[in-house]
Design a protein around this motif. Structure first.
Motif, mmCIF file in Angstrom:
data_model
loop_
_atom_site.group_PDB
_atom_site.id
_atom_site.type_symbol
_atom_site.label_atom_id
_atom_site.label_comp_id
_atom_site.label_asym_id
_atom_site.label_seq_id
_atom_site.Cartn_x
_atom_site.Cartn_y
_atom_site.Cartn_z
ATOM 1 N N GLU A 125 0.830 -1.208 0.000
ATOM 2 C CA GLU A 125 0.000 0.000 0.000
ATOM 3 C C GLU A 125 0.866 1.260 0.000
ATOM 4 N N ASP A 126 1.972 1.231 0.773
ATOM 5 C CA ASP A 126 2.867 2.394 0.814
ATOM 6 C C ASP A 126 3.477 2.666 -0.561
ATOM 7 N N VAL A 127 3.941 1.599 -1.212
ATOM 8 C CA VAL A 127 4.566 1.757 -2.525
ATOM 9 C C VAL A 127 3.534 2.252 -3.532
ATOM 10 N N ALA A 128 2.321 1.669 -3.486
ATOM 11 C CA ALA A 128 1.269 2.087 -4.416
ATOM 12 C C ALA A 128 0.920 3.558 -4.218
ATOM 13 N N GLU A 129 0.830 4.000 -2.973
ATOM 14 C CA GLU A 129 0.489 5.399 -2.710
ATOM 15 C C GLU A 129 1.590 6.341 -3.169
ATOM 16 N N ALA A 130 2.851 5.930 -2.990
ATOM 17 C CA ALA A 130 3.956 6.773 -3.448
ATOM 18 C C ALA A 130 3.935 6.943 -4.960
ATOM 19 N N LEU A 131 3.689 5.834 -5.678
ATOM 20 C CA LEU A 131 3.634 5.910 -7.140
ATOM 21 C C LEU A 131 2.382 6.647 -7.597
ATOM 22 N N ARG A 132 1.274 6.444 -6.857
ATOM 23 C CA ARG A 132 0.036 7.143 -7.198
ATOM 24 C C ARG A 132 0.239 8.657 -7.110
ATOM 25 N N ALA A 133 0.962 9.102 -6.073
ATOM 26 C CA ALA A 133 1.214 10.532 -5.896
ATOM 27 C C ALA A 133 2.002 11.097 -7.078
ATOM 28 N N ARG A 134 2.962 10.336 -7.575
ATOM 29 C CA ARG A 134 3.748 10.797 -8.721
ATOM 30 C C ARG A 134 2.886 10.900 -9.981
ATOM 31 N N ILE A 135 1.955 9.932 -10.119
ATOM 32 C CA ILE A 135 1.074 9.944 -11.287
ATOM 33 C C ILE A 135 0.113 11.124 -11.217
ATOM 34 N N GLU A 136 -0.506 11.319 -10.055
ATOM 35 C CA GLU A 136 -1.507 12.371 -9.922
ATOM 36 C C GLU A 136 -0.884 13.764 -9.954
ATOM 37 N N SER A 137 0.395 13.869 -9.574
ATOM 38 C CA SER A 137 1.068 15.167 -9.633
ATOM 39 C C SER A 137 1.551 15.503 -11.039
ATOM 40 N N GLY A 138 1.547 14.501 -11.940
ATOM 41 C CA GLY A 138 2.030 14.716 -13.292
ATOM 42 C C GLY A 138 3.503 14.405 -13.457
ATOM 43 N N GLU A 139 4.174 14.017 -12.367
ATOM 44 C CA GLU A 139 5.583 13.641 -12.474
ATOM 45 C C GLU A 139 5.740 12.458 -13.423
#
Length: 325
Positions: free
Chosen positions: A17-31
């Motif tokens: 869940e931690d890894v998924a949330e970290a990657l999700r944040a990068r996707i949603e930020s446009g990174e």
């Protein structure tokens, strides 16, 4: 570890869940933008300091949320075009869904997504804990937030040519039926007789009650969070005097989603006590859709097979001898 990896559960290492949330944040930020490839699993293992299995579970969560494209063997997944994915999911749902029914946790989200295309959204649900519905509405809350932001930006810069985000619903009404806290549940419950092991029975019941209350509270929070986008939200809960053997979702009065709770025996640990219990993992139940779309032969066959498996599971686990007369 980076700050993205700080959320751990006492093990010193990130969870899926931690890894998924970290990657999700990068996707949603446009990174990480649409069409861009994720780092390889090998690189993610090195970055997060976890085993490959953790990375695979995290990527599966992101795929289920529609954030990643299907993975081809030997190649890293790419970031999905969310607007295109949402439109395709809505079209599939409106046409009667996928050919093969899927597990509730996977199948419910695109159905909820399609329901939110209506001006007035209405969702009625009968279930044990509302876990799957809460997760689906959590994803929908993010979509509502994104749509509201895009609409505000488009309004500030008219004629910008921005991709259409779609109109937000005017109202969302949700009614949820859950088992009463005071009834003796058929499941989940301890396999041991209540009179013999009252502590085990109470542990299982309290665990279910905590899950019911927690998922119901989160579900309500997700819906109330949509009010900031100007949506009129009404969410209500009522209690049932029995254990529902099935789960049911009725969306906008035009589609019914139905799944059997298949009872099984499993052992789990509750407050450091090992308990053998009758349980039904609702998020894994196969969800069937009945609506305006034409039913396909494959789905009909699956429905018959699933119905038989449900009956067998009840017969072999919690059913007891009955003497008529």
């Amino acid at each position: 570890m980076t700050s993205e990896q700080a959320a751990v559960n006492g093990t010193g290492k990130p969870t899926p869940e931690d890894v998924a949330e970290a990657l999700r944040a990068r996707i949603e930020s446009g990174e990480l933008g649409a069409g861009q490839a994720l780092p390889t699993q090998k690189n993610l293992v090195a970055e997060f300091g976890v085993q490959r299995g953790v990375i695979r579970q995290a990527l599966r969560r992101l795929r289920e949320d529609g954030l990643l494209t299907e993975v081809t063997r030997g190649a890293p997944p790419r970031i999905a075009d969310r607007a295109a994915t949402e439109r395709a999911a809505a079209r599939r749902a409106a046409a009667g869904g996928d050919e093969a029914p899927q597990e509730t946790m996977v199948a419910l989200r695109p159905r909820i997504m399609a329901a939110f295309e209506a001006e007035h959204v209405r969702i009625d649900a009968l279930c044990l804990t509302a876990e799957s519905l809460s997760a689906a509405l959590g994803e929908q809350r993010l979509r509502v937030r994104d749509r509201a932001a895009l609409s505000a930006e488009a309004g500030a810069e008219a004629g910008s040519g921005m991709p259409g985000a779609g109109a937000l619903p005017a109202t969302v009404t949700v009614r949820v039926l859950l088992p009463n806290r005071d009834i003796d549940l058929a499941f989940p419950r301890s396999v041991a007789a209540t009179g013999t092991h009252p502590d085990e029975s109470d542990l299982v019941h309290q665990r279910w009650l905590q899950q019911r209350n927690a998922h119901g509270t989160v579900l309500s929070d997700h819906l109330m969070g949509m009010r900031s986008a100007g949506i009129d939200v009404d969410v209500r809960f009522k209690a049932l005097p029995f254990t529902p053997p099935v789960k049911l979702y009725v969306l906008n009065g035009s589609e019914a989603l139905f799944a059997y709770y298949k009872v099984t025996v499993r052992e789990t640990e509750i407050h450091r006590t090992s308990v053998e219990m009758y349980d039904a993992l609702g998020d894994r139940s196969t969800l069937f859709s009945f609506g305006s779309g034409e039913l396909r032969a494959q789905r009909d066959n699956a429905f018959v097979a699933e119905s038989g498996a449900w009956f067998d599971a009840l017969w072999e686990t919690i059913a007891t001898d009955l003497a008529l007369g």
